[in-house]
Write a protein that holds these residues in place. Structure first.
Motif, PDB file in Angstrom:
ATOM      1  N   ILE A 135       0.563  -1.182  -0.015  1.00  0.00           N
ATOM      2  CA  ILE A 135       0.095   0.067  -0.070  1.00  0.00           C
ATOM      3  C   ILE A 135       0.971   1.278   0.175  1.00  0.00           C
ATOM      4  O   ILE A 135       1.907   1.381   0.791  1.00  0.00           O
ATOM      5  CB  ILE A 135      -1.047   0.134   1.122  1.00  0.00           C
ATOM      6  N   GLN A 136       0.580   2.269  -0.684  1.00  0.00           N
ATOM      7  CA  GLN A 136       1.403   3.352  -0.711  1.00  0.00           C
ATOM      8  C   GLN A 136       1.326   3.844   0.847  1.00  0.00           C
ATOM      9  O   GLN A 136       0.353   4.121   1.586  1.00  0.00           O
ATOM     10  CB  GLN A 136       0.389   4.608  -1.356  1.00  0.00           C
ATOM     11  N   PRO A 137       2.669   4.151   1.123  1.00  0.00           N
ATOM     12  CA  PRO A 137       2.814   4.531   2.628  1.00  0.00           C
ATOM     13  C   PRO A 137       2.002   5.489   3.137  1.00  0.00           C
ATOM     14  O   PRO A 137       1.729   5.521   4.221  1.00  0.00           O
ATOM     15  CB  PRO A 137       4.310   4.985   2.620  1.00  0.00           C
ATOM     16  N   SER A 138       1.738   6.648   2.588  1.00  0.00           N
ATOM     17  CA  SER A 138       1.028   7.882   2.999  1.00  0.00           C
ATOM     18  C   SER A 138      -0.755   7.377   3.119  1.00  0.00           C
ATOM     19  O   SER A 138      -1.437   8.047   3.778  1.00  0.00           O
ATOM     20  CB  SER A 138       0.782   8.955   2.274  1.00  0.00           C
ATOM     21  N   PHE A 139      -0.962   5.981   2.792  1.00  0.00           N
ATOM     22  CA  PHE A 139      -2.427   5.670   2.745  1.00  0.00           C
ATOM     23  C   PHE A 139      -2.622   4.558   3.930  1.00  0.00           C
ATOM     24  O   PHE A 139      -3.821   3.814   4.120  1.00  0.00           O
ATOM     25  CB  PHE A 139      -2.834   4.853   1.683  1.00  0.00           C
ATOM     26  N   ARG A 140      -1.566   4.530   4.649  1.00  0.00           N
ATOM     27  CA  ARG A 140      -1.552   3.293   5.803  1.00  0.00           C
ATOM     28  C   ARG A 140      -1.055   3.991   7.091  1.00  0.00           C
ATOM     29  O   ARG A 140      -0.107   4.638   7.228  1.00  0.00           O
ATOM     30  CB  ARG A 140      -0.791   2.176   5.423  1.00  0.00           C
ATOM     31  N   ASP A 141      -1.661   3.413   8.003  1.00  0.00           N
ATOM     32  CA  ASP A 141      -1.400   3.681   9.533  1.00  0.00           C
ATOM     33  C   ASP A 141      -0.140   2.818   9.764  1.00  0.00           C
ATOM     34  O   ASP A 141      -0.222   1.424   9.463  1.00  0.00           O
ATOM     35  CB  ASP A 141      -2.205   3.452  10.537  1.00  0.00           C
ATOM     36  N   GLY A 148      -5.846   2.349   3.483  1.00  0.00           N
ATOM     37  CA  GLY A 148      -6.710   2.931   2.430  1.00  0.00           C
ATOM     38  C   GLY A 148      -6.922   1.486   1.537  1.00  0.00           C
ATOM     39  O   GLY A 148      -5.972   0.493   1.452  1.00  0.00           O
ATOM     40  N   VAL A 149      -8.248   1.147   0.945  1.00  0.00           N
ATOM     41  CA  VAL A 149      -8.308  -0.070   0.279  1.00  0.00           C
ATOM     42  C   VAL A 149      -8.998   0.466  -1.233  1.00  0.00           C
ATOM     43  O   VAL A 149      -9.088  -0.483  -1.970  1.00  0.00           O
ATOM     44  CB  VAL A 149      -9.454  -0.728   1.165  1.00  0.00           C
ATOM     45  N   ALA A 150      -9.429   1.538  -1.374  1.00  0.00           N
ATOM     46  CA  ALA A 150      -9.806   2.061  -2.538  1.00  0.00           C
ATOM     47  C   ALA A 150      -9.642   3.525  -2.911  1.00  0.00           C
ATOM     48  O   ALA A 150      -9.821   4.222  -2.015  1.00  0.00           O
ATOM     49  CB  ALA A 150     -11.422   1.742  -2.807  1.00  0.00           C
ATOM     50  N   LYS A 305       1.077   0.306  -4.507  1.00  0.00           N
ATOM     51  CA  LYS A 305       2.115   1.195  -5.387  1.00  0.00           C
ATOM     52  C   LYS A 305       2.745   0.108  -6.364  1.00  0.00           C
ATOM     53  O   LYS A 305       3.240   0.639  -7.380  1.00  0.00           O
ATOM     54  CB  LYS A 305       3.254   1.710  -4.341  1.00  0.00           C
ATOM     55  N   ASP A 306       2.418  -1.098  -6.332  1.00  0.00           N
ATOM     56  CA  ASP A 306       2.957  -2.291  -7.318  1.00  0.00           C
ATOM     57  C   ASP A 306       2.001  -2.375  -8.491  1.00  0.00           C
ATOM     58  O   ASP A 306       2.435  -3.265  -9.275  1.00  0.00           O
ATOM     59  CB  ASP A 306       3.400  -3.273  -6.709  1.00  0.00           C
ATOM     60  N   PRO A 310      -4.462   2.359 -14.731  1.00  0.00           N
ATOM     61  CA  PRO A 310      -5.030   1.772 -16.002  1.00  0.00           C
ATOM     62  C   PRO A 310      -4.244   2.718 -17.209  1.00  0.00           C
ATOM     63  O   PRO A 310      -3.748   3.805 -16.994  1.00  0.00           O
ATOM     64  CB  PRO A 310      -6.349   2.242 -15.924  1.00  0.00           C
ATOM     65  N   GLU A 311      -4.312   1.857 -18.332  1.00  0.00           N
ATOM     66  CA  GLU A 311      -3.861   2.216 -19.564  1.00  0.00           C
ATOM     67  C   GLU A 311      -4.365   3.743 -19.705  1.00  0.00           C
ATOM     68  O   GLU A 311      -5.267   3.980 -19.798  1.00  0.00           O
ATOM     69  CB  GLU A 311      -3.938   1.449 -20.800  1.00  0.00           C
ATOM     70  N   GLY A 312      -3.367   4.618 -20.308  1.00  0.00           N
ATOM     71  CA  GLY A 312      -3.755   6.041 -20.688  1.00  0.00           C
ATOM     72  C   GLY A 312      -3.767   7.006 -19.512  1.00  0.00           C
ATOM     73  O   GLY A 312      -4.051   8.101 -19.753  1.00  0.00           O
ATOM     74  N   TYR A 313      -3.428   6.570 -18.352  1.00  0.00           N
ATOM     75  CA  TYR A 313      -3.521   7.331 -17.078  1.00  0.00           C
ATOM     76  C   TYR A 313      -2.144   7.177 -16.512  1.00  0.00           C
ATOM     77  O   TYR A 313      -1.470   6.297 -16.656  1.00  0.00           O
ATOM     78  CB  TYR A 313      -4.595   7.092 -16.169  1.00  0.00           C
ATOM     79  N   GLN A 314      -1.688   8.521 -16.004  1.00  0.00           N
ATOM     80  CA  GLN A 314      -0.416   8.545 -15.052  1.00  0.00           C
ATOM     81  C   GLN A 314      -0.753   7.985 -13.491  1.00  0.00           C
ATOM     82  O   GLN A 314      -1.999   7.752 -13.279  1.00  0.00           O
ATOM     83  CB  GLN A 314       0.029   9.944 -14.593  1.00  0.00           C
ATOM     84  N   ASP A 315       0.083   7.845 -12.954  1.00  0.00           N
ATOM     85  CA  ASP A 315       0.177   6.967 -11.312  1.00  0.00           C
ATOM     86  C   ASP A 315      -0.495   8.266 -10.997  1.00  0.00           C
ATOM     87  O   ASP A 315      -0.114   9.450 -11.067  1.00  0.00           O
ATOM     88  CB  ASP A 315       1.401   6.743 -10.893  1.00  0.00           C
ATOM     89  N   LEU A 316      -1.328   8.229  -9.956  1.00  0.00           N
ATOM     90  CA  LEU A 316      -2.077   9.226  -9.257  1.00  0.00           C
ATOM     91  C   LEU A 316      -1.002  10.031  -8.696  1.00  0.00           C
ATOM     92  O   LEU A 316      -1.179  11.403  -8.508  1.00  0.00           O
ATOM     93  CB  LEU A 316      -3.029   8.935  -8.246  1.00  0.00           C
ATOM     94  N   ALA A 317      -0.045   9.565  -7.995  1.00  0.00           N
ATOM     95  CA  ALA A 317       1.035  10.414  -7.234  1.00  0.00           C
ATOM     96  C   ALA A 317       1.640  11.401  -8.165  1.00  0.00           C
ATOM     97  O   ALA A 317       2.433  12.142  -7.718  1.00  0.00           O
ATOM     98  CB  ALA A 317       2.273   9.336  -6.512  1.00  0.00           C
ATOM     99  N   ASP A 318       1.958  11.006  -9.598  1.00  0.00           N
ATOM    100  CA  ASP A 318       2.373  11.803 -10.455  1.00  0.00           C
ATOM    101  C   ASP A 318       1.798  12.886 -11.012  1.00  0.00           C
ATOM    102  O   ASP A 318       2.062  13.772 -11.905  1.00  0.00           O
ATOM    103  CB  ASP A 318       2.819  11.036 -11.668  1.00  0.00           C
TER     104      ASP A 318
END
Length: 361
Positions: A135-141, A148-150, A305-306, A310-318
Motif C-alpha cells: 500500500i502507498q505509505p501515506s495511505f496506511r497507519d 486505504g483500500v480504494a 504502489k506495485d 490503467p492504460e492512458g493514465y499516469q500514476d495518481l502520485a505523479d
C-alpha cells in the motif's frame, strides 16, 4: 445518599476507564499476518462464516459487486454489507462503542478523520494484512489500525449526445452551452464535494461561483445521482464535476480530469473494530480487497504502489492537479468544514429531497 454517591462514583470511574487516552498503555503492537489467504478463509469458516461490513456510499447497490465477488471467491462465507452515508455510519459506530454493543466487523468510510480518533480510543484492531507494505505509505497507519483500500476521485463527466464538447477545466462549466444542463451534488451535503468546491474557489475565486449559479445548475443529493441523471436517455442533465464513473465509463458518458484546476481524490479507509464479533471474517475481507487479484480488476487507481495506473493514465502520485493526501487534512479540520458547509447552505439552501439511498434515481 451514600449509596447513590457510591453508584455515581462507580459509574464515573467506569466512564473514565473507557474514555482515557490509551497512548501510555504502550500496547499498540500489531498482529502481523503470516498465514495464506486460504488459511485465513478456513479460520473464517470455523468462526461462523459471517462478515458484517459498513461501507460509506450514497446508493444502496454500490457494493453489490464486492459482495458478489467475495462470496464467489470464498464459498459458504456471507458478507452482510450495509451502505450508508459515512457521516451517518460513523455516529452509529460511536453508539456501538459507547454502549459496548459492537456488532460490526469492518468499517470502510469517507470520514478519514474518524480513524485516528477511534484508534486513540482503543477501538481499532492493529492488524497488518498480507499486502500491507504494498500500500502507498501515506495511505496506511504504521501499526495497521487503518489503511486505504480504494481510491476515489471526482472527474468531469458529460453525456456526449447532449453537448458538443466536454469540459476540460473548471472555467468550462461557465460556457453558455451548459446553462440549464449542469447537475451537481450539494456541497453542504457531502464533505468530498465540499472539499472540491473549496479547492476550486481558492483558485478561481468567489466570482466563479457566482457565475456557476447563473448557469442554473440542478442540485441533487448523493454523488451517484449525477451519473444516473447523465445516463438517462430522456433526461436533460448533461455535465457534472461532483461524481465518478470509473476511469473508463461506458458510452455515452465522456470523462476528463483538469490539468490546471485541482480535482479531489483520496484513499477510502478501512479498519477492523477491536471488539468485532467476526475478526477472522473481517481479516479475510481486508486481505481479499487488498489482494492483487481484486485491486488489479477494479478499473481505477489502486492503493497499491506495485499496481500500475490503467492504460492512458499516469500514476495518481505523479498527477500535479490532485493531492490524494490533502482530503485527510480537510476532514480533520471540522471547524473550518462546518463554516464552509454553512456558507454554501446560505447560498443554495439546505439539501432538498429524499436521501439518494431512498429515492429511485
Amino acid at each position: 445518599m451514600f449509596k447513590l454517591h457510591t453508584l455515581c462514583c462507580a459509574a464515573l470511574s467506569a466512564w473514565v476507564a473507557s474514555a482515557y487516552d490509551v497512548t501510555l498503555g504502550f500496547n499498540g503492537a500489531p498482529q502481523i499476518e503470516n498465514r495464506t489467504i486460504d488459511e485465513i478463509y478456513e479460520a473464517a469458516l470455523a468462526e461462523g462464516g459471517i462478515v458484517t461490513l459498513w461501507h460509506g456510499g450514497d446508493e444502496t447497490n454500490q457494493q453489490d459487486s464486492l459482495k458478489q465477488a467475495f462470496e464467489a471467491r470464498f464459498p459458504n462465507i456471507t458478507l452482510n454489507v450495509t451502505v450508508d452515508v459515512s457521516k451517518y455510519h460513523d455516529g452509529n459506530i460511536d453508539r456501538q462503542l459507547a454502549t459496548g454493543g459492537v456488532y460490526v466487523d469492518s468499517v470502510i468510510l469517507q470520514t478519514l478523520h474518524d480513524y485516528p480518533r477511534w484508534d486513540d480510543e482503543g477501538a481499532l484492531l492493529h492488524y497488518i494484512p498480507l499486502d500491507f507494505f504494498n500500500i502507498q505509505p501515506s495511505f496506511r497507519d504504521l501499526r495497521g489500525a487503518w489503511y486505504g483500500v480504494a481510491v476515489f476521485a471526482w472527474s468531469f463527466l458529460w453525456n456526449e449526445n447532449r453537448v458538443s464538447e466536454g469540459p476540460k477545466e473548471f472555467d468550462d462549466f461557465l460556457r453558455p452551452e451548459y446553462k440549464d444542463k449542469l447537475v451537481l451534488t450539494y456541497p453542504n451535503d457531502d464533505d468530498a464535494v465540499l472539499y472540491a468546491f473549496d479547492l476550486i474557489m481558492q483558485q478561481y475565486g468567489y466570482e466563479w461561483f457566482e457565475k456557476l449559479l447563473a448557469q442554473n445548475p440542478r442540485w441533487v443529493r448523493g454523488t451517484g445521482t449525477p451519473v444516473t441523471l447523465l445516463s438517462q436517455s430522456n433526461g436533460t442533465s448533461s455535465v457534472t464535476f461532483t461524481s465518478s464513473a470509473g476511469l473508463a465509463p461506458t458510452s455515452p458518458i465522456g470523462i476528463a480530469f483538469p490539468t490546471k484546476g485541482q480535482f479531489v481524490s483520496w484513499a477510502q479507509r478501512a479498519a477492523i473494530l477491536k471488539d468485532s464479533p467476526h475478526p477472522e471474517g473481517a481479516k479475510l475481507l481486508h486481505n481479499y480487497i487488498l489482494s492483487e487479484e481484486y485491486q488489479a480488476q477494479n478499473g481505477g487507481w489502486s492503493v497499491r504502489k506495485d499496481i500500475p495506473a490503467p492504460e492512458g493514465y499516469q500514476d495518481l502520485a505523479d498527477i500535479p492537479s490532485s493531492n490524494p493526501n490533502g482530503f485527510e487534512g480537510f476532514m480533520a479540520d471540522r471547524e473550518r468544514a462546518e463554516r464552509l458547509r454553512l456558507f454554501f447552505e446560505d447560498k443554495i439552501g439546505t439539501p432538498q429531497g429524499l436521501s439518494s439511498l431512498k429515492d429511485d434515481l
